[in-house]
Design a protein around this motif. Structure first.
Motif, PDB file in Angstrom:
ATOM      1  N   GLY A  25      35.418  47.658  68.630  1.00 55.33           N
ATOM      2  CA  GLY A  25      34.636  48.887  68.604  1.00 55.33           C
ATOM      3  C   GLY A  25      33.274  48.692  67.971  1.00 55.33           C
ATOM      4  N   THR A  26      33.221  47.950  66.874  1.00 55.62           N
ATOM      5  CA  THR A  26      31.948  47.671  66.213  1.00 55.62           C
ATOM      6  C   THR A  26      31.023  46.889  67.135  1.00 55.62           C
ATOM      7  N   ALA A  27      31.587  45.891  67.795  1.00 58.54           N
ATOM      8  CA  ALA A  27      30.777  45.060  68.692  1.00 58.54           C
ATOM      9  C   ALA A  27      30.221  45.876  69.855  1.00 58.54           C
ATOM     10  N   LEU A  28      31.051  46.677  70.472  1.00 58.62           N
ATOM     11  CA  LEU A  28      30.596  47.486  71.609  1.00 58.62           C
ATOM     12  C   LEU A  28      29.526  48.483  71.169  1.00 58.62           C
ATOM     13  N   ALA A  29      29.734  49.099  70.006  1.00 59.30           N
ATOM     14  CA  ALA A  29      28.749  50.057  69.498  1.00 59.30           C
ATOM     15  C   ALA A  29      27.432  49.376  69.156  1.00 59.30           C
ATOM     16  N   SER A  30      27.492  48.075  68.873  1.00 51.94           N
ATOM     17  CA  SER A  30      26.294  47.297  68.552  1.00 51.94           C
ATOM     18  C   SER A  30      25.599  46.755  69.792  1.00 51.94           C
ATOM     19  N   GLY A  31      26.152  47.054  70.955  1.00 53.32           N
ATOM     20  CA  GLY A  31      25.535  46.614  72.200  1.00 53.32           C
ATOM     21  C   GLY A  31      25.941  45.235  72.655  1.00 53.32           C
ATOM     22  N   ILE A  32      26.959  44.646  72.025  1.00 53.49           N
ATOM     23  CA  ILE A  32      27.417  43.309  72.423  1.00 53.49           C
ATOM     24  C   ILE A  32      28.230  43.441  73.708  1.00 53.49           C
ATOM     25  N   ARG A  33      27.890  42.643  74.704  1.00 54.26           N
ATOM     26  CA  ARG A  33      28.542  42.762  76.008  1.00 54.26           C
ATOM     27  C   ARG A  33      29.238  41.481  76.461  1.00 54.26           C
ATOM     28  N   HIS A  34      29.407  40.542  75.525  1.00 51.83           N
ATOM     29  CA  HIS A  34      30.191  39.333  75.787  1.00 51.83           C
ATOM     30  C   HIS A  34      31.092  39.126  74.578  1.00 51.83           C
ATOM     31  N   THR A 198      33.427  33.134  63.153  1.00 51.61           N
ATOM     32  CA  THR A 198      33.652  33.071  61.715  1.00 51.61           C
ATOM     33  C   THR A 198      32.445  33.510  60.896  1.00 51.61           C
ATOM     34  N   SER A 199      31.267  32.985  61.208  1.00 51.25           N
ATOM     35  CA  SER A 199      30.111  33.285  60.359  1.00 51.25           C
ATOM     36  C   SER A 199      29.750  34.770  60.407  1.00 51.25           C
ATOM     37  N   ALA A 200      29.966  35.422  61.554  1.00 54.45           N
ATOM     38  CA  ALA A 200      29.699  36.854  61.642  1.00 54.45           C
ATOM     39  C   ALA A 200      30.751  37.664  60.878  1.00 54.45           C
ATOM     40  N   LEU A 201      32.014  37.320  61.077  1.00 57.72           N
ATOM     41  CA  LEU A 201      33.088  38.059  60.416  1.00 57.72           C
ATOM     42  C   LEU A 201      33.058  37.868  58.898  1.00 57.72           C
ATOM     43  N   ASP A 202      32.580  36.719  58.441  1.00 57.09           N
ATOM     44  CA  ASP A 202      32.506  36.449  57.008  1.00 57.09           C
ATOM     45  C   ASP A 202      31.158  36.846  56.409  1.00 57.09           C
ATOM     46  N   GLY A 203      30.257  37.410  57.230  1.00 53.84           N
ATOM     47  CA  GLY A 203      28.977  37.873  56.725  1.00 53.84           C
ATOM     48  C   GLY A 203      28.045  36.767  56.284  1.00 53.84           C
ATOM     49  N   ARG A 204      28.128  35.607  56.947  1.00 55.97           N
ATOM     50  CA  ARG A 204      27.359  34.435  56.520  1.00 55.97           C
ATOM     51  C   ARG A 204      26.122  34.156  57.365  1.00 55.97           C
ATOM     52  N   PHE A 205      25.956  34.873  58.486  1.00 51.34           N
ATOM     53  CA  PHE A 205      24.735  34.679  59.275  1.00 51.34           C
ATOM     54  C   PHE A 205      23.603  35.425  58.567  1.00 51.34           C
ATOM     55  N   PRO A 206      22.420  34.804  58.441  1.00 50.11           N
ATOM     56  CA  PRO A 206      21.312  35.494  57.769  1.00 50.11           C
ATOM     57  C   PRO A 206      21.007  36.838  58.436  1.00 50.11           C
ATOM     58  N   ALA A 207      21.156  37.915  57.678  1.00 56.48           N
ATOM     59  CA  ALA A 207      21.007  39.264  58.228  1.00 56.48           C
ATOM     60  C   ALA A 207      20.641  40.221  57.106  1.00 56.48           C
ATOM     61  N   ALA A 208      20.449  41.490  57.451  1.00 60.84           N
ATOM     62  CA  ALA A 208      20.122  42.505  56.447  1.00 60.84           C
ATOM     63  C   ALA A 208      21.270  42.727  55.475  1.00 60.84           C
ATOM     64  N   GLY A 209      22.474  42.354  55.883  1.00 59.37           N
ATOM     65  CA  GLY A 209      23.640  42.513  55.025  1.00 59.37           C
ATOM     66  C   GLY A 209      24.855  41.873  55.654  1.00 59.37           C
ATOM     67  N   PRO A 210      25.977  41.841  54.924  1.00 65.62           N
ATOM     68  CA  PRO A 210      27.177  41.177  55.422  1.00 65.62           C
ATOM     69  C   PRO A 210      28.020  42.012  56.378  1.00 65.62           C
ATOM     70  N   ALA A 211      27.750  43.306  56.495  1.00 64.64           N
ATOM     71  CA  ALA A 211      28.540  44.153  57.390  1.00 64.64           C
ATOM     72  C   ALA A 211      28.468  43.622  58.816  1.00 64.64           C
ATOM     73  N   LEU A 212      29.564  43.731  59.530  1.00 63.57           N
ATOM     74  CA  LEU A 212      29.629  43.132  60.863  1.00 63.57           C
ATOM     75  C   LEU A 212      28.534  43.652  61.783  1.00 63.57           C
ATOM     76  N   ALA A 213      28.259  44.950  61.764  1.00 67.32           N
ATOM     77  CA  ALA A 213      27.218  45.490  62.640  1.00 67.32           C
ATOM     78  C   ALA A 213      25.864  44.841  62.344  1.00 67.32           C
ATOM     79  N   MET A 214      25.560  44.612  61.077  1.00 65.35           N
ATOM     80  CA  MET A 214      24.306  43.954  60.702  1.00 65.35           C
ATOM     81  C   MET A 214      24.294  42.506  61.171  1.00 65.35           C
ATOM     82  N   GLN A 215      25.421  41.842  61.031  1.00 70.47           N
ATOM     83  CA  GLN A 215      25.535  40.463  61.476  1.00 70.47           C
ATOM     84  C   GLN A 215      25.309  40.343  62.979  1.00 70.47           C
ATOM     85  N   LEU A 216      25.950  41.203  63.736  1.00 75.00           N
ATOM     86  CA  LEU A 216      25.820  41.154  65.193  1.00 75.00           C
ATOM     87  C   LEU A 216      24.410  41.460  65.638  1.00 75.00           C
TER      88      LEU A 216
END
Length: 224
Positions: A25-34, A198-216
């Motif tokens: 649900g988070t991914a779809l709401a974030s516009g992820i289509r793969h 893994t890096s997205a779910l663990d909040g490790r990709f450089p982003a505004a924050g660790p939340a999954l929506a921010m990571q994606l």
């Protein structure tokens, strides 16, 4: 698949996570289509639910096979056919897989090179992996390749570029992608897509924050 895509994997350390359905649900709401998942970590009924949620959300479905023995891989491929996924990634037993997916419409991207262990690692020289890639894409029914470039001790940018240059079919770079610079390297090398879990779910990709929506959002922006 477009020219360069981000595939979000609902996985950590090569296993589909227990709360994968919530992340869809988070991914779809974030516009992820793969969106994809692995063949290990959840039972078939839960994977079926994931595939249905992804499909109903208008996204493309991917199942990546990380089981190493033949019998487990065959069972996973049979499950992929039953799930009706769009893409089957990974696996190494091509001769066994091709008859199972014949006529299914599934696009098959096996691993080139010698893949060992779990989480999966890629072994061999660059020349050996390129030779494996060339041999695989010559097979009817192989639509592209799933390359574990950053799971190798080799120079990943060189390996990605060498494989992409050697084959006329799309290459997905999978595993251990954790930074915008890696995404840029993958794109410049000519790959068609990359996966991150893994890096997205663990909040490790450089982003505004660790939340999954921010990571994606950060990953998707890096791929744009």
């Amino acid at each position: 698949m477009n020219r360069f895509d981000f595939i979000f994997m609902l996985t950590r350390n090569d296993r589909t996570v227990a709360d994968a359905a919530a992340h869809v649900g988070t991914a779809l709401a974030s516009g992820i289509r793969h969106i994809g998942f692995k063949d290990v970590g959840l039972p078939f009924d839960a994977l079926h639910d994931l595939a249905t949620r992804i499909r109903h959300g208008g996204a493309t479905t991917y199942l990546e096979v990380v089981s190493l023995d033949r019998d487990s891989e065959v069972r996973s491929v049979e499950a992929a056919v039953g799930l009706g996924v769009d893409y089957l990634l990974g696996g190494t037993h091509v001769d066994d897989v091709l008859p199972l997916i014949a006529g299914s419409g599934i696009r098959y991207y096996p691993f080139p090179g010698r893949v060992v262990g779990h989480p999966s690692r890629l072994e061999g020289t660059e020349a050996e992996i390129v030779a494996s890639a060339v041999a695989l894409v010559a097979r009817e029914g192989v639509a592209g390749l799933d390359l574990l470039a950053y799971r190798s001790s080799l120079d990943a940018p060189s390996l990605i570029a060498a494989v992409c240059e050697a084959v006329p079919k799309p290459v997905i770079v999978a595993g251990s992608v954790t930074s915008p610079e890696q995404v840029r390297v993958i794109r410049r090398a000519g790959a068609a897509a990359f996966t991150i879990g893994t890096s997205a779910l663990d909040g490790r990709f450089p982003a505004a924050g660790p939340a999954l929506a921010m990571q994606l959002q950060a990953i998707d922006s890096a791929a744009a």
